[in-house]
Design a protein around this motif. Structure first.
Motif, PDB file in Angstrom:
ATOM      1  N   GLU A   1       0.834  -1.195   0.000  1.00 32.31           N
ATOM      2  CA  GLU A   1       0.000   0.000   0.000  1.00 32.31           C
ATOM      3  C   GLU A   1       0.873   1.251   0.000  1.00 32.31           C
ATOM      4  OE1 GLU A   1      -3.648  -1.759   2.732  1.00 32.31           O
ATOM      5  OE2 GLU A   1      -2.172  -0.425   3.675  1.00 32.31           O
ATOM      6  N   ILE A   2       0.393   2.298  -0.691  1.00 37.30           N
ATOM      7  CA  ILE A   2       0.973   3.631  -0.569  1.00 37.30           C
ATOM      8  C   ILE A   2      -0.072   4.479   0.130  1.00 37.30           C
ATOM      9  CG2 ILE A   2       1.727   5.711  -1.787  1.00 37.30           C
ATOM     10  CD1 ILE A   2       2.942   3.885  -3.919  1.00 37.30           C
ATOM     11  N   ARG A   3       0.359   5.109   1.233  1.00 38.75           N
ATOM     12  CA  ARG A   3      -0.554   5.912   2.048  1.00 38.75           C
ATOM     13  C   ARG A   3      -0.098   7.364   2.086  1.00 38.75           C
ATOM     14  NH1 ARG A   3      -1.681   2.185   7.400  1.00 38.75           N
ATOM     15  NH2 ARG A   3      -2.055   0.225   6.284  1.00 38.75           N
ATOM     16  N   LEU A   4      -1.073   8.252   2.246  1.00 34.25           N
ATOM     17  CA  LEU A   4      -0.800   9.647   2.492  1.00 34.25           C
ATOM     18  C   LEU A   4      -0.495   9.770   3.983  1.00 34.25           C
ATOM     19  CD1 LEU A   4      -0.782  12.383   1.028  1.00 34.25           C
ATOM     20  CD2 LEU A   4      -3.206  12.605   1.631  1.00 34.25           C
ATOM     21  N   VAL A   5       0.698  10.234   4.339  1.00 37.94           N
ATOM     22  CA  VAL A   5       1.133  10.216   5.731  1.00 37.94           C
ATOM     23  C   VAL A   5       0.239  11.060   6.633  1.00 37.94           C
ATOM     24  CG1 VAL A   5       3.002  10.903   7.309  1.00 37.94           C
ATOM     25  CG2 VAL A   5       3.527   9.615   5.229  1.00 37.94           C
ATOM     26  N   GLN A   6      -0.158  12.249   6.184  1.00 42.05           N
ATOM     27  CA  GLN A   6      -0.853  13.174   7.084  1.00 42.05           C
ATOM     28  C   GLN A   6      -2.138  12.622   7.668  1.00 42.05           C
ATOM     29  OE1 GLN A   6      -1.377  16.480   4.338  1.00 42.05           O
ATOM     30  NE2 GLN A   6      -3.586  16.292   4.522  1.00 42.05           N
ATOM     31  N   ASN A   7      -2.817  11.710   6.962  1.00 47.07           N
ATOM     32  CA  ASN A   7      -4.059  11.157   7.525  1.00 47.07           C
ATOM     33  C   ASN A   7      -4.152   9.636   7.376  1.00 47.07           C
ATOM     34  OD1 ASN A   7      -4.508  11.074   4.808  1.00 47.07           O
ATOM     35  ND2 ASN A   7      -6.064  12.673   4.811  1.00 47.07           N
ATOM     36  N   ASP A   8      -3.056   9.009   6.985  1.00 42.33           N
ATOM     37  CA  ASP A   8      -2.956   7.545   6.879  1.00 42.33           C
ATOM     38  C   ASP A   8      -3.963   6.942   5.893  1.00 42.33           C
ATOM     39  OD1 ASP A   8      -1.369   5.355   7.662  1.00 42.33           O
ATOM     40  OD2 ASP A   8      -2.975   4.617   8.971  1.00 42.33           O
ATOM     41  N   LEU A   9      -4.404   7.720   4.896  1.00 44.43           N
ATOM     42  CA  LEU A   9      -5.317   7.204   3.879  1.00 44.43           C
ATOM     43  C   LEU A   9      -4.570   6.364   2.864  1.00 44.43           C
ATOM     44  CD1 LEU A   9      -7.612  10.260   3.017  1.00 44.43           C
ATOM     45  CD2 LEU A   9      -8.252   8.170   4.215  1.00 44.43           C
ATOM     46  N   VAL A  10      -5.107   5.210   2.522  1.00 43.27           N
ATOM     47  CA  VAL A  10      -4.517   4.351   1.494  1.00 43.27           C
ATOM     48  C   VAL A  10      -4.921   4.917   0.136  1.00 43.27           C
ATOM     49  CG1 VAL A  10      -4.429   2.044   0.505  1.00 43.27           C
ATOM     50  CG2 VAL A  10      -4.606   2.327   2.989  1.00 43.27           C
ATOM     51  N   LEU A  11      -3.910   5.358  -0.645  1.00 38.47           N
ATOM     52  CA  LEU A  11      -4.168   5.911  -1.975  1.00 38.47           C
ATOM     53  C   LEU A  11      -4.084   4.845  -3.057  1.00 38.47           C
ATOM     54  CD1 LEU A  11      -2.068   9.217  -1.885  1.00 38.47           C
ATOM     55  CD2 LEU A  11      -4.526   8.920  -1.455  1.00 38.47           C
ATOM     56  N   LEU A  12      -3.117   3.930  -2.909  1.00 42.38           N
ATOM     57  CA  LEU A  12      -2.872   2.889  -3.899  1.00 42.38           C
ATOM     58  C   LEU A  12      -2.647   1.569  -3.190  1.00 42.38           C
ATOM     59  CD1 LEU A  12      -0.316   4.984  -5.904  1.00 42.38           C
ATOM     60  CD2 LEU A  12      -2.520   4.293  -6.815  1.00 42.38           C
ATOM     61  N   ARG A  13      -3.071   0.485  -3.850  1.00 46.87           N
ATOM     62  CA  ARG A  13      -2.923  -0.850  -3.241  1.00 46.87           C
ATOM     63  C   ARG A  13      -2.757  -1.886  -4.345  1.00 46.87           C
ATOM     64  NH1 ARG A  13      -7.667  -1.674   0.170  1.00 46.87           N
ATOM     65  NH2 ARG A  13      -6.389  -0.853   1.841  1.00 46.87           N
ATOM     66  N   VAL A  14      -2.017  -2.924  -4.018  1.00 45.03           N
ATOM     67  CA  VAL A  14      -1.934  -4.101  -4.878  1.00 45.03           C
ATOM     68  C   VAL A  14      -1.913  -5.318  -3.962  1.00 45.03           C
ATOM     69  CG1 VAL A  14       0.602  -4.128  -5.027  1.00 45.03           C
ATOM     70  CG2 VAL A  14      -0.762  -5.188  -6.840  1.00 45.03           C
ATOM     71  N   GLU A  15      -2.597  -6.362  -4.395  1.00 46.99           N
ATOM     72  CA  GLU A  15      -2.632  -7.613  -3.615  1.00 46.99           C
ATOM     73  C   GLU A  15      -1.920  -8.704  -4.391  1.00 46.99           C
ATOM     74  OE1 GLU A  15      -6.768  -8.248  -2.819  1.00 46.99           O
ATOM     75  OE2 GLU A  15      -6.907  -6.443  -1.589  1.00 46.99           O
ATOM     76  N   PHE A  16      -1.253  -9.577  -3.652  1.00 53.55           N
ATOM     77  CA  PHE A  16      -0.534 -10.697  -4.252  1.00 53.55           C
ATOM     78  C   PHE A  16      -1.121 -12.002  -3.785  1.00 53.55           C
ATOM     79  CE2 PHE A  16       2.493  -7.190  -4.008  1.00 53.55           C
ATOM     80  CZ  PHE A  16       2.901  -7.119  -5.319  1.00 53.55           C
TER      81      PHE A  16
END
Length: 117
Positions: free
Chosen positions: A102-117
């Motif tokens: 996951e890539i998150r926006l640090v200021q509010n811990d929102l997940v912006l991008l995700r990939v599952e394996f």
């Protein structure tokens, strides 16, 4: 002359495109590479220039999701519109123990991008 053994490593797995979980100008792909001590995570992250007023730089965080559901912070960086970054992170988790990134926006811990394996 007898053939010699090859000492080259196999090519890395192709990059996997991460999917957006929230609308944002950020796109990314990720590659997980097996290492003797765990896994290396290579990311290519691009930031489009959004329409409208100028936007500031933001801090981003890269998390791996383990097989048990726990998330582990492995990298942070700051970037802004029009930039491309190549964060590389490492974890002691083996490739088979990673079920997502996951890539998150640090200021509010929102997940912006995700990939599952």
């Amino acid at each position: 002359m007898p053939p010699t053994a090859s000492t080259t490593e196999p090519p890395p797995e192709p990059d996997v495109v991460m999917r957006q979980t929230l609308p944002s100008p950020v796109t990314a792909s990720v590659r997980l590479v097996d290492e003797p001590w765990g896994t290396r995570i290579d990311v290519l992250c691009s930031y489009a220039v959004p329409d409208g007023p100028p936007t500031p730089e933001f801090a981003y965080a890269l998390h791996v999701v383990a097989a048990d559901g726990a998330t582990v912070l492995v990298a942070t960086w700051t970037a802004g519109p029009g930039s491309t970054t190549r964060p590389t992170a490492t974890t002691r988790l083996s490739r088979s123990d990673i079920t997502g990134v996951e890539i998150r926006l640090v200021q509010n811990d929102l997940v912006l991008l995700r990939v599952e394996f």
